[in-house]
Design an enzyme around this catalytic site. Structure first.
Site, PDB file in Angstrom:
ATOM      1  N   ASP A  93       0.665  -1.576   0.372  1.00  0.00           N
ATOM      2  CA  ASP A  93       0.256   0.330   0.331  1.00  0.00           C
ATOM      3  C   ASP A  93       0.913   1.235  -0.152  1.00  0.00           C
ATOM      4  O   ASP A  93       2.011   1.668   0.256  1.00  0.00           O
ATOM      5  CB  ASP A  93      -0.778   0.005   1.548  1.00  0.00           C
ATOM      6  CG  ASP A  93      -1.685  -1.202   1.288  1.00  0.00           C
ATOM      7  OD1 ASP A  93      -2.171  -1.124   0.041  1.00  0.00           O
ATOM      8  OD2 ASP A  93      -2.621  -1.713   2.519  1.00  0.00           O
ATOM      9  N   LYS A  94       0.304   2.325  -0.799  1.00  0.00           N
ATOM     10  CA  LYS A  94       1.235   3.734  -0.284  1.00  0.00           C
ATOM     11  C   LYS A  94       1.358   3.865   0.808  1.00  0.00           C
ATOM     12  O   LYS A  94       2.432   5.048   0.902  1.00  0.00           O
ATOM     13  CB  LYS A  94      -0.093   4.579  -1.060  1.00  0.00           C
ATOM     14  CG  LYS A  94       0.576   6.205  -0.957  1.00  0.00           C
ATOM     15  CD  LYS A  94      -0.408   7.229  -1.579  1.00  0.00           C
ATOM     16  CE  LYS A  94      -1.608   6.861  -1.045  1.00  0.00           C
ATOM     17  NZ  LYS A  94      -2.546   8.001  -1.484  1.00  0.00           N
TER      18      LYS A  94
END
Length: 250
Positions: A93-94
Site C-alpha cells: 500500500d502507498k
C-alpha cells in the site's frame, strides 16, 4: 474567504495545482499538526501548511534476476517499475513502507509468483498497534475484498479467502505495542483488517482503525523466497513514538 486546500498549498510552495494535490493524496501535508486528508477540502485563506519529507527508494540488493527495494512511506509501488526498469513481484500500500521486490527476468518472476501462490514465501512486518498487546495472537479469519473507484476495502466474512496472521508483541510504550506480524497468506489489507479485528489496529490506519497519525506505522520487514533472504530496516519515524529500535532483536 475559503479556498480548496491544494490550491492554497500550491500558492504557498510555488508549485502546480497537480503537484500540490499529489502531495496531499500521498498523506504528506499537515496543517496545525493535523494531516490534510482531502485535497479539495475548503480551508481559510492564509492557512499555513507543513510538509512531511520522505526519502527516496533505496536498493538493498541487486543481481541479474531480482531487485530488493526499501520503499518509503507514501511512495506508490507501481512507480518503482518505471524508476528501476523491472517488474513488481509484490506490492505494498502507498501508506506502507519497507521491502518490495522487482524482477528483471520474466521466467524467474513466474517462478517466484508460483512460490507466492503455493504459500512458500516467508513474510514478516513490523507495526505499531494501538493499545497494549501482552501475548502473541494467531488470527485465522477469512477475508473478502471489494474494489471500487475509491480503492479496495477488505472485511472478515465466513465465505472469504483464508487468511492467517501471527501477531507477536516486541515492546510496549505509551499504550502502544510494537509488534512483529508474520503472514502466511497475502490478502489485500490483511494485517490492517486482522489487527483491527483484535481491537489493536495499526496506528495511522484511518480506513480500518480510524486512527489519525503522521503516517501509517506498518513496515514490510522480511521476505524469504527460493534461495533469497531480504530485510529492510525501519526508518526513524518509528523511533519518534518512543521505541528504541536499535536495542531490539526482531
Amino acid at each position: 474567504m475559503q479556498e480548496k486546500a491544494y490550491k492554497l498549498l500550491a500558492l504557498q510552495e510555488n508549485i502546480s495545482n497537480r503537484e500540490a494535490k499529489d502531495l496531499i493524496d500521498r498523506g504528506l501535508v499537515f496543517s496545525s499538526g493535523k494531516k490534510v486528508v482531502l485535497a479539495r477540502a475548503l480551508m481559510r485563506e492564509g492557512t499555513k501548511f507543513s510538509l512531511l519529507k520522505t526519502k527516496k527508494p533505496k536498493i538493498l540488493f541487486e543481481d541479474e534476476k531480482i531487485l530488493a527495494i526499501n520503499k518509503p512511506y507514501s511512495y506508490i509501488s507501481e512507480e518503482l517499475e518505471s524508476e528501476f526498469k523491472a517488474k513488481l513481484l509484490n506490492r505494498l500500500d502507498k501508506e506502507t513502507s519497507g521491502l518490495i521486490l522487482l524482477c528483471k527476468d520474466e521466467t524467474f518472476r513466474q517462478l517466484c509468483i508460483e512460490e507466492f501462490k503455493r504459500q512458500r514465501v516467508y513474510k514478516s512486518y513490523i507495526a505499531v498497534l494501538d493499545g497494549i498487546l501482552a501475548e502473541e495472537v494467531v488470527v485465522d479469519e477469512p477475508i473478502s475484498t471489494s474494489k471500487s473507484k475509491n480503492g479496495a476495502f477488505s472485511k472478515i466474512v465466513k465465505d472469504g479467502q483464508n487468511a492467517l496472521s501471527t501477531i507477536s508483541p516486541l515492546m510496549i510504550q505509551s499504550k502502544k505495542t510494537l509488534a512483529k506480524i508474520c503472514i502466511q497468506t497475502g490478502r489485500t489489507h490483511q494485517i490492517r483488517v486482522h489487527s483491527a479485528f483484535i481491537k489493536h489496529p495499526v496506528v495511522g490506519d484511518e480506513k480500518y482503525g480510524k486512527i489519525v497519525a503522521d503516517r501509517m506505522y506498518l513496515h514490510s520487514y522480511e521476505l524469504k523466497i527460493l534461495d533469497y533472504e531480504f530485510k529492510a530496516n525501519l526508518d526513524e519515524s518509528f523511533a519518534k513514538l518512543g521505541f528504541e529500535l536499535k536495542n531490539l532483536d526482531f
